[in-house]
Design an enzyme around this catalytic site. Structure first.
Site, PDB file in Angstrom:
ATOM      1  N   CYS A  17       0.837  -1.272   0.132  1.00  0.00           N
ATOM      2  CA  CYS A  17      -0.038  -0.045   0.061  1.00  0.00           C
ATOM      3  C   CYS A  17       0.902   1.232   0.152  1.00  0.00           C
ATOM      4  O   CYS A  17       1.539   1.486   0.928  1.00  0.00           O
ATOM      5  CB  CYS A  17      -0.871   0.147   0.993  1.00  0.00           C
ATOM      6  SG  CYS A  17      -1.887   1.445   1.605  1.00  0.00           S
ATOM      7  N   CYS A 309       6.901  17.654  19.670  1.00  0.00           N
ATOM      8  CA  CYS A 309       6.705  19.027  20.972  1.00  0.00           C
ATOM      9  C   CYS A 309       7.720  18.483  22.019  1.00  0.00           C
ATOM     10  O   CYS A 309       7.389  17.647  22.829  1.00  0.00           O
ATOM     11  CB  CYS A 309       5.401  19.086  21.456  1.00  0.00           C
ATOM     12  SG  CYS A 309       4.929  20.716  22.318  1.00  0.00           S
TER      13      CYS A 309
END
Length: 336
Positions: A17, A309
């Site tokens: 895929c 982050c």
């Protein structure tokens, strides 16, 4: 295609895929863009419907444009091996049929030779019990897939995550590579990067650094060392010194914490599910230091769509002009 003087080069891979393969390559430092499409067949300008039905000879594939100063073709091959089942000739995971088989499409003799060498090394490594059947074929023509297939993992994150989770891909990869990951985690003095004992950490780290890295704490936003740092350089683990992020991948997220679109050295990053705060988040830890660094979110900018982050208290910044002196000279080339 592999002229060392070029700032951009192209590689073409198939691994089932193309949503998944595109996502896996797009996260790599040094990769500029990844396009999903079809190649290897004999039908001009095929549609997704035609290829997925079989009979065109094409495979779902991705074309990777990359910066050879930041990531080599050999490293791209390693990325491919670590995200596919190279022993499956009948497709990949839940997707069956020759249109989903794995393959390396070389653009020149150098890529051919490197691919053959890499494939042989993987076979001899004993990682897999079965023969490596991934084909190495000459590149001919690449046909770009329909727009809705491009950046699918970012444009349709829920559907993509659901498909990937149910495809069996990650479960297989975890089974094959987990031994290596677990072996790498408790690093000792045999490596350049290691975690000191707790007594040493308490002496060398500030209370905040210790709380963040050892107790999974969080520093206040906008009141930390690097949230607004715009200097060129790299960020390393405050505990182990292992390289983690680059200023080249840093951006202003508006959160008040230093944010990056991807790691500098992916192998030094460990992801774990975090069930605190009444939600499931992805915690980021360092490989060798086992330091809590922060979290990664899927609301970042291109090209990865990710936001790493981080806590400044878990990092140490090394300016470009100090890289050689500090022993990180291998990263100088990316800043030139």
């Amino acid at each position: 295609m592999t002229d060392k003087g070029k700032k951009q080069m192209v590689a073409t891979f198939a691994g089932g895929c193309f949503w998944c393969v595109e996502s896996d390559f797009a996260k790599e430092p040094g990769v500029i863009k990844v396009i999903s499409g079809f190649t290897g067949g004999n039908v001009a300008n095929p549609t997704y419907k035609q290829v997925s039905a079989g009979g065109t000879g094409h495979v779902e594939a991705v074309q990777v444009t990359y910066d050879p100063a930041r990531i080599s073709y050999e490293q791209l091959l390693d990325v491919l091996w670590r995200h596919i089942d190279p022993t499956d000739s009948g497709g990949q995971f839940v997707d069956r049929g020759s249109q989903y088989r794995s393959a390396i499409f070389y653009h020149d003799q150098e890529q051919h030779d490197l691919a053959e060498k890499s494939k042989q090394a993987l076979q001899q490594s004993g990682r897999f019990d079965k023969p490596i059947v991934t084909q190495i074929l000459p590149f001919k023509t690449f046909y770009v897939a329909e727009d809705y297939h491009q950046d699918y993992y970012k444009e349709n994150p829920l559907r993509y995550k659901c498909y990937r989770r149910n495809s069996g891909r990650d479960e297989f990869l975890e089974k094959i590579w987990s031994k290596e990951i677990k072996k790498a985690a408790p690093m000792t003095g045999n490596t350049r990067y290691h975690k000191p004992d707790d007594a040493t950490l308490r002496k060398t780290l500030t209370p905040l650094q210790y709380k963040v890295t050892q107790k999974e704490g969080t520093e206040p936003p906008f009141k930390n060392a690097y949230w607004d740092n715009k200097q060129a350089g790299i960020y390393v683990d405050i505990v182990s010194g292992e390289p983690l992020f680059s200023s080249l991948d840093k951006y202003t997220s508006g959160t008040g914490w230093p944010s990056f679109v991807r790691p500098l050295v992916k192998e030094n990053i460990v992801e774990r599910e975090d069930h605190k705060l009444f939600s499931v988040r992805t915690e980021i830890r360092s490989r060798h230091g086992d330091s809590h660094l922060g979290h990664v979110f899927s609301d970042g900018p291109p090209p990865t769509g990710l936001r790493y982050c981080m806590n400044s208290a878990a990092l140490r910044f090394i300016p470009v002009d100090q890289l050689e002196k500090e022993g990180y000279g291998e990263f100088l080339a990316s800043f030139k």
